[in-house]
Design a protein around this motif. Sequence first.
Motif, PDB file in Angstrom:
ATOM      1  N   ARG A  32       0.836  -1.203   0.000  1.00 54.03           N
ATOM      2  CA  ARG A  32       0.000   0.000   0.000  1.00 54.03           C
ATOM      3  C   ARG A  32       0.868   1.249   0.000  1.00 54.03           C
ATOM      4  NH1 ARG A  32      -2.450   0.707   4.507  1.00 54.03           N
ATOM      5  NH2 ARG A  32      -1.749  -1.020   5.807  1.00 54.03           N
ATOM      6  N   GLY A  33       0.430   2.262  -0.777  1.00 50.90           N
ATOM      7  CA  GLY A  33       1.155   3.524  -0.824  1.00 50.90           C
ATOM      8  C   GLY A  33       0.293   4.656  -0.284  1.00 50.90           C
ATOM      9  N   TRP A  82       1.789  -0.081  -3.986  1.00 48.25           N
ATOM     10  CA  TRP A  82       3.253  -0.027  -4.063  1.00 48.25           C
ATOM     11  C   TRP A  82       3.725  -1.371  -4.599  1.00 48.25           C
ATOM     12  CZ3 TRP A  82       6.912   3.617  -3.741  1.00 48.25           C
ATOM     13  CH2 TRP A  82       8.245   3.208  -3.608  1.00 48.25           C
ATOM     14  N   ASP A 113       8.907  11.383   0.027  1.00 44.56           N
ATOM     15  CA  ASP A 113       9.479  10.518  -1.019  1.00 44.56           C
ATOM     16  C   ASP A 113      10.983  10.786  -1.073  1.00 44.56           C
ATOM     17  OD1 ASP A 113       6.939   9.788  -1.665  1.00 44.56           O
ATOM     18  OD2 ASP A 113       6.850  10.905  -3.547  1.00 44.56           O
ATOM     19  N   LYS A 148      11.928   8.744  -8.189  1.00 45.11           N
ATOM     20  CA  LYS A 148      11.581   8.184  -6.881  1.00 45.11           C
ATOM     21  C   LYS A 148      12.241   6.838  -6.656  1.00 45.11           C
ATOM     22  CE  LYS A 148       7.512   7.158  -4.062  1.00 45.11           C
ATOM     23  NZ  LYS A 148       6.146   7.615  -3.758  1.00 45.11           N
ATOM     24  N   ILE A 158       7.336   6.166   1.673  1.00 49.17           N
ATOM     25  CA  ILE A 158       7.091   5.927   3.099  1.00 49.17           C
ATOM     26  C   ILE A 158       5.595   6.028   3.368  1.00 49.17           C
ATOM     27  CG2 ILE A 158       7.512   6.859   5.425  1.00 49.17           C
ATOM     28  CD1 ILE A 158      10.157   8.041   4.267  1.00 49.17           C
ATOM     29  N   LEU A 159       5.072   5.052   4.093  1.00 48.79           N
ATOM     30  CA  LEU A 159       3.658   5.100   4.484  1.00 48.79           C
ATOM     31  C   LEU A 159       3.577   4.972   5.999  1.00 48.79           C
ATOM     32  CD1 LEU A 159       0.635   5.090   3.663  1.00 48.79           C
ATOM     33  CD2 LEU A 159       0.774   2.594   3.659  1.00 48.79           C
ATOM     34  N   ILE A 177       8.331   1.263   4.781  1.00 47.98           N
ATOM     35  CA  ILE A 177       9.326   1.780   3.847  1.00 47.98           C
ATOM     36  C   ILE A 177       9.469   0.834   2.667  1.00 47.98           C
ATOM     37  CG2 ILE A 177      11.808   2.281   3.540  1.00 47.98           C
ATOM     38  CD1 ILE A 177      11.874   3.205   6.427  1.00 47.98           C
ATOM     39  N   GLY A 178       9.336   1.406   1.488  1.00 43.63           N
ATOM     40  CA  GLY A 178       9.644   0.663   0.269  1.00 43.63           C
ATOM     41  C   GLY A 178      10.850   1.329  -0.355  1.00 43.63           C
TER      42      GLY A 178
END
Length: 252
Positions: A47-48, A54, A111, A118, A122-123, A140-141
Motif C-alpha cells: 500500500r502507498g 506499491w 518521497d 523516486k 514511506i507510508l 518503507i519501500g
Amino acid sequence: MATLFIGQNKIFLTEVDSTNSYASSLLKNVNPPEGTVVYTSNQTQGRGQRGNSWKAEPSRNITLSLILKPTFLSVEKAFYLSKIAALAIHDVLTELAPPGQIDIKIKWPNDILLNRKKTAGILIENSFKENSMANCVTGIGLNVNQEDFGELNASATSLLKELSRRFDLEELMERLFVHYEKRYLQLKAGRFAQLNDDYLGRLFMLNESASFEDRLGRFEAKVKGVGENGLLLLDRGARTEQFDVKEIRMIY
Ligand code: BTN
C-alpha cells in the motif's frame, strides 16, 4: 554496527500482502517491543500514500515496516515521524553514494528521489491516545536491485540503476536501522530545530519555482518550506499558502 532497539526484533515473512497491515495486526494482537521490524521478500498488495499501491519485484527490494511507540510526542508533532523516516533513508543513501555522484533529495512529504526519480516511499500509520502518540507503523519501500520499472521508468528508479551496483538487502537494512535509531533518538531528545534544518536542507525544489496541480488546475509557485504540522508552504504571487498532501501534487 549496532542498534539499541530498532531491528533487534525482526520478523521475516517469505510472502505477505502488506508489511504495514501485518505490523498493525501485531499491535492489535500481541505487544511487540518498540523497534520491531516486519519485512518480506515478496509483498503482494503493498500500500502507498493516497490509496495508491506499491509494487516491488520480489527479492530485489526492501519492503519493511517498523513499529515505534513515540508516546513522548504530542499529536501536533506527528509529522516529525515522517521527517525522521525520510532523513534516515537520506542518511543511508548519502553514506552509500560516492560524494557528488548523485543528487539525493526528499520530496515533500517524504518521497526519496535519486537524480529526480523516486527510489523510496514511506507510508506512516499512527494511532493516538488522548493528545499523544501511541503507536506508529512506518512502512518503507526502497527500490534497490530492480532494473526495470516498466511504465514508471520515467519517474521511478533504484540504487542499482543510479549507482550501477547491487546491494545486499539485509546489510542495507541494518545500516538503515542505525541511521533510523539516531534520528529517532534526536526526536526523543526534542531536537526539533536540528531535524527541521536537516529536512529543509534536503528538500527537493526548496526556494525554487515548481508546477503544482490542485482541484482547480495547474499553477506555478515557489517552495518555501514545510510547517511543523507537515503542510507545504508555497509562495504564490504575494501570498504564502499552506497545502495538505491530499490537496496538491507537484509536477516535475
Ligand atoms: C508511497 O510512496 O506511496 C508509500 C509507499 C510505501 C510502501 C511501503 S513497502 C512496505 C510497507 N508496506 C506497505 O504496504 N507499504 C509500505
